[in-house]
Write a protein that holds these residues in place. Structure first.
Motif, PDB file in Angstrom:
ATOM      1  N   SER A  21      15.116  44.652  47.124  1.00 18.79           N
ATOM      2  CA  SER A  21      16.211  44.650  46.686  1.00 18.79           C
ATOM      3  C   SER A  21      17.120  46.286  47.631  1.00 18.79           C
ATOM      4  CB  SER A  21      16.792  45.273  45.141  1.00 18.79           C
ATOM      5  OG  SER A  21      16.085  43.925  44.614  1.00 18.79           O
ATOM      6  N   ARG A  23      16.900  47.047  50.094  1.00 20.27           N
ATOM      7  CA  ARG A  23      17.192  46.789  51.435  1.00 20.27           C
ATOM      8  C   ARG A  23      18.803  45.716  51.662  1.00 20.27           C
ATOM      9  NH1 ARG A  23      11.243  46.339  53.788  1.00 20.27           N
ATOM     10  NH2 ARG A  23      10.456  48.577  53.911  1.00 20.27           N
ATOM     11  N   TYR A  24      18.742  44.888  50.828  1.00 15.48           N
ATOM     12  CA  TYR A  24      20.030  44.228  51.004  1.00 15.48           C
ATOM     13  C   TYR A  24      21.107  44.595  50.330  1.00 15.48           C
ATOM     14  CZ  TYR A  24      17.525  39.630  51.029  1.00 15.48           C
ATOM     15  OH  TYR A  24      16.185  38.770  51.505  1.00 15.48           O
ATOM     16  N   LYS A  27      22.073  46.463  53.162  1.00 19.02           N
ATOM     17  CA  LYS A  27      22.429  45.269  54.163  1.00 19.02           C
ATOM     18  C   LYS A  27      24.240  45.230  54.207  1.00 19.02           C
ATOM     19  CE  LYS A  27      19.109  42.940  56.603  1.00 19.02           C
ATOM     20  NZ  LYS A  27      18.185  41.694  56.776  1.00 19.02           N
ATOM     21  N   LEU A  28      24.444  44.434  52.949  1.00 20.65           N
ATOM     22  CA  LEU A  28      25.877  43.754  52.333  1.00 20.65           C
ATOM     23  C   LEU A  28      26.718  45.231  52.281  1.00 20.65           C
ATOM     24  CD1 LEU A  28      27.637  42.168  51.249  1.00 20.65           C
ATOM     25  CD2 LEU A  28      27.170  43.045  48.442  1.00 20.65           C
TER      26      LEU A  28
END
Length: 173
Positions: A21, A23-24, A27-28
């Motif tokens: 989570s 990492r996501y 990235k966003l």
């Protein structure tokens, strides 16, 4: 119908959920911020330093930024050097101890903050879709506990650099 990814994610343990989570989310965050200041050519670390100094102006040394942002001091110093050289930051030497350098946003740095703040607002809106305030409050309390537990363990591991670490006894063996 449940997708294959949802099926795999449903089997994750806490550590896997937190790691993937985060990492996501990162990235966003990086994509939204980079798009907002694309013409400036700033790295993500440089954007983080600028936003941190804007929000926490009293916490204004590279060492403090590294500590609170959980970044390496050398990476922060590299970002500070670049930002100073490009006119986003100003360095003010401490009156009592000239070894300490206090960092301040320049006019150019403050202009970038406005763009980054709008990007951050969009980022937060994207993350909070479909989440009520009560759910968010509970999540933030739990996340704070997880962060504090992780921080304590990082400090404990840092003190025990030599030898292996026995988690049960919390001692170096």
């Amino acid at each position: 119908m449940e997708s294959y990814m949802d099926h795999v994610f449903s089997q994750f343990n806490l550590g896997e959920h937190v790691t993937v989570s985060s990492r996501y989310v990162k990235k966003l965050y990086m994509k939204i911020c980079a798009q907002a200041v694309q013409e400036e050519g700033l790295s993500q670390n440089e954007m983080d330093v600028i936003l941190f100094l804007h929000k926490y102006a009293a916490v204004d040394t590279a060492k403090e930024i590294a500590k609170f942002r959980c970044m390496s001091k050398s990476l922060v110093c590299k970002s500070v050097d670049s930002l100073t050289g490009r006119g986003y930051l100003e360095v003010v030497h401490d009156r009592n101890d000239r070894r300490y350098q206090h960092l301040k946003l320049s006019q150019r740095g403050r202009a970038v903050v406005q763009k980054l703040q709008k990007a951050r607002e969009a980022f937060l809106a994207d993350l909070q879709q479909g989440i009520g305030q009560e759910e968010l409050d509970v999540f933030l309390r739990v996340l704070s506990k997880i962060r504090n537990n992780a921080r304590k363990e990082v400090e404990r591991y840092g003190k025990n650099r030599v030898g292996s670490y026995d988690r049960e006894s919390r001692e170096t063996v």
